[in-house]
Design a protein around this motif. Structure first.
Motif, short mmCIF file in Angstrom:
data_model
loop_
_atom_site.label_atom_id
_atom_site.label_comp_id
_atom_site.label_asym_id
_atom_site.label_seq_id
_atom_site.Cartn_x
_atom_site.Cartn_y
_atom_site.Cartn_z
N THR A 61 0.85 -1.18 0.00
CA THR A 61 0.00 0.00 0.00
C THR A 61 0.89 1.23 0.00
OG1 THR A 61 -1.94 1.02 1.01
CG2 THR A 61 -0.24 0.19 2.52
N THR A 62 0.29 2.38 -0.15
CA THR A 62 1.03 3.63 -0.15
C THR A 62 0.30 4.65 0.73
OG1 THR A 62 -0.17 4.31 -2.15
CG2 THR A 62 2.02 3.34 -2.46
N VAL A 63 1.04 5.69 1.11
CA VAL A 63 0.45 6.79 1.86
C VAL A 63 0.78 8.09 1.14
CG1 VAL A 63 0.49 5.63 4.11
CG2 VAL A 63 2.46 6.96 3.39
N GLU A 64 -0.04 9.10 1.38
CA GLU A 64 0.18 10.41 0.76
C GLU A 64 1.31 11.18 1.42
OE1 GLU A 64 -1.27 11.83 -1.98
OE2 GLU A 64 -2.11 9.83 -2.29
N ARG A 65 1.43 11.03 2.76
CA ARG A 65 2.41 11.81 3.52
C ARG A 65 3.09 10.93 4.56
NH1 ARG A 65 -1.94 14.41 2.66
NH2 ARG A 65 -2.98 13.87 4.58
N ASP A 66 4.30 11.32 4.92
CA ASP A 66 5.03 10.62 5.98
C ASP A 66 4.55 11.16 7.33
OD1 ASP A 66 6.84 9.16 7.48
OD2 ASP A 66 8.50 10.54 7.11
N GLU A 67 3.42 10.66 7.77
CA GLU A 67 2.83 11.03 9.05
C GLU A 67 2.49 9.75 9.81
OE1 GLU A 67 0.58 15.06 7.43
OE2 GLU A 67 -0.60 13.28 7.90
N PRO B 41 16.76 1.92 -1.91
CA PRO B 41 16.27 3.12 -2.62
C PRO B 41 16.54 3.05 -4.12
CG PRO B 41 18.30 3.62 -1.49
CD PRO B 41 17.97 2.20 -1.14
N VAL B 42 15.77 2.28 -4.84
CA VAL B 42 15.95 2.13 -6.28
C VAL B 42 15.42 3.39 -6.98
CG1 VAL B 42 15.27 0.78 -8.31
CG2 VAL B 42 15.77 -0.37 -6.14
N PRO B 43 16.23 4.00 -7.85
CA PRO B 43 15.75 5.18 -8.57
C PRO B 43 14.49 4.86 -9.36
CG PRO B 43 18.12 4.92 -8.87
CD PRO B 43 17.63 3.67 -8.18
N GLY B 44 13.50 5.72 -9.24
CA GLY B 44 12.25 5.54 -9.95
C GLY B 44 11.27 4.59 -9.27
N GLY B 45 11.64 4.09 -8.08
CA GLY B 45 10.75 3.19 -7.34
C GLY B 45 9.52 3.91 -6.84
N LEU B 46 8.50 3.13 -6.51
CA LEU B 46 7.25 3.69 -6.01
C LEU B 46 7.48 4.40 -4.68
CD1 LEU B 46 4.17 3.83 -6.51
CD2 LEU B 46 3.98 1.72 -5.18
N ARG C 159 6.70 6.35 -0.98
CA ARG C 159 5.82 6.24 0.20
C ARG C 159 5.07 4.91 0.21
NH1 ARG C 159 5.44 10.88 -2.11
NH2 ARG C 159 3.35 10.50 -2.90
N CYS C 160 5.82 3.84 0.04
CA CYS C 160 5.23 2.51 -0.08
C CYS C 160 5.53 1.67 1.17
CB CYS C 160 5.79 1.83 -1.32
SG CYS C 160 5.03 0.24 -1.69
N ILE C 161 4.50 0.97 1.63
CA ILE C 161 4.60 0.05 2.77
C ILE C 161 4.31 -1.34 2.22
CG2 ILE C 161 3.64 -0.61 5.01
CD1 ILE C 161 2.56 2.39 5.11
N ARG C 162 5.24 -2.25 2.48
CA ARG C 162 5.05 -3.64 2.05
C ARG C 162 4.95 -4.53 3.28
NH1 ARG C 162 8.55 -1.40 -1.84
NH2 ARG C 162 7.97 -1.87 -3.98
N VAL C 163 4.17 -5.60 3.16
CA VAL C 163 3.96 -6.53 4.27
C VAL C 163 4.12 -7.95 3.75
CG1 VAL C 163 2.30 -7.37 5.97
CG2 VAL C 163 2.34 -4.94 5.40
N LEU C 164 4.86 -8.76 4.50
CA LEU C 164 4.99 -10.18 4.20
C LEU C 164 4.59 -10.93 5.46
CD1 LEU C 164 5.96 -12.53 2.38
CD2 LEU C 164 8.23 -12.20 3.37
N ILE C 165 3.50 -11.68 5.36
CA ILE C 165 2.98 -12.42 6.50
C ILE C 165 3.33 -13.89 6.37
CG2 ILE C 165 0.86 -13.19 7.66
CD1 ILE C 165 -0.41 -10.53 7.00
N ALA D 16 -1.54 3.22 -4.59
CA ALA D 16 -0.67 3.24 -5.78
C ALA D 16 0.15 1.97 -5.91
CB ALA D 16 0.25 4.46 -5.72
N ALA D 17 0.20 1.15 -4.86
CA ALA D 17 0.94 -0.12 -4.93
C ALA D 17 0.31 -1.08 -5.94
CB ALA D 17 1.01 -0.77 -3.55
N ARG D 18 -0.91 -0.81 -6.36
CA ARG D 18 -1.53 -1.64 -7.41
C ARG D 18 -0.68 -1.65 -8.67
NH1 ARG D 18 -6.46 0.92 -5.24
NH2 ARG D 18 -7.74 -0.74 -4.35
#
Length: 138
Positions: free
Chosen positions: A1-7, A70-75, A77-83, A101-103
C-alpha cells in the motif's frame, strides 16, 4: 500500500487497512499468524508500520520493520507486508493484496487476486510454464 504523507497516523491507518484486508481475504485467524515483516521506502520514517499490528492486538506475533533499497524511480511512500502464517490452503489459493498506488507494482494481481493473473501458454495452475519454474530474473 502507499500513503500520501510521511505522518505516523497515515502510516498506521494504511498499514492497518492492508493487514485487515490480507487476513480477511485469506481467512487467516489470529492463532495462525507466525511472523510479519514490514518494509517501507526511505521516504517513510515517522512511524513503524508494525505499530498497526500491535494496535490490532497482534501481541503474540513476531514483527520486524526494515527499509527498502532506494531504487531510482521506485514507487514512493510505499509500505510492504509479508505475513508468515500456518495456512492450510494451497499456495495457489493465497490472495495477495495491493492497495493504493501499490496496485501499479502487480497489476496482474491487483484485481481478483491470483485467479485474476493472466497465465502463460502451457502453464499449470501456478501460472508457471509446465516443466518447472522460469529462470530467475536478476
Amino acid at each position: 500500500t502507499t500513503v500520501e504523507r510521511d505522518e505516523p497516523q497515515s502510516i498506521r491507518d494504511a498499514t492497518r487497512h492492508l493487514l485487515i484486508e490480507i487476513v480477511a481475504r485469506n481467512s487467516i485467524g489470529p492463532d495462525e499468524l507466525v511472523s510479519v515483516l514490514f518494509s517501507v521506502t526511505a521516504d517513510l520514517a515517522s512511524e513503524y508500520p508494525a505499530r498497526a499490528a500491535r494496535d490490532l492486538g497482534w501481541s503474540d506475533v513476531s514483527l520486524l520493520c526494515m527499509s527498502e533499497i532506494p531504487v531510482p524511480g521506485g514507487l514512493p511512500r510505499c509500505i510492504r507486508v509479508l505475513i508468515h502464517a500456518e495456512f492450510a490452503e494451497p499456495r495457489s489459493r493465497v490472495e495477495h493484496v495491493y492497495l493504493g498506488a501499490a496496485r501499479l507494482l502487480r497489476p496482474d494481481w491487483s484485481e481478483g487476486g491470483r485467479e485474476g493473473r493472466p497465465r502463460t501458454p502451457n502453464a499449470d495452475r501456478s501460472g508457471l510454464p509446465v516443466g518447472g519454474p522460469a529462470s530467475p530474473k536478476t
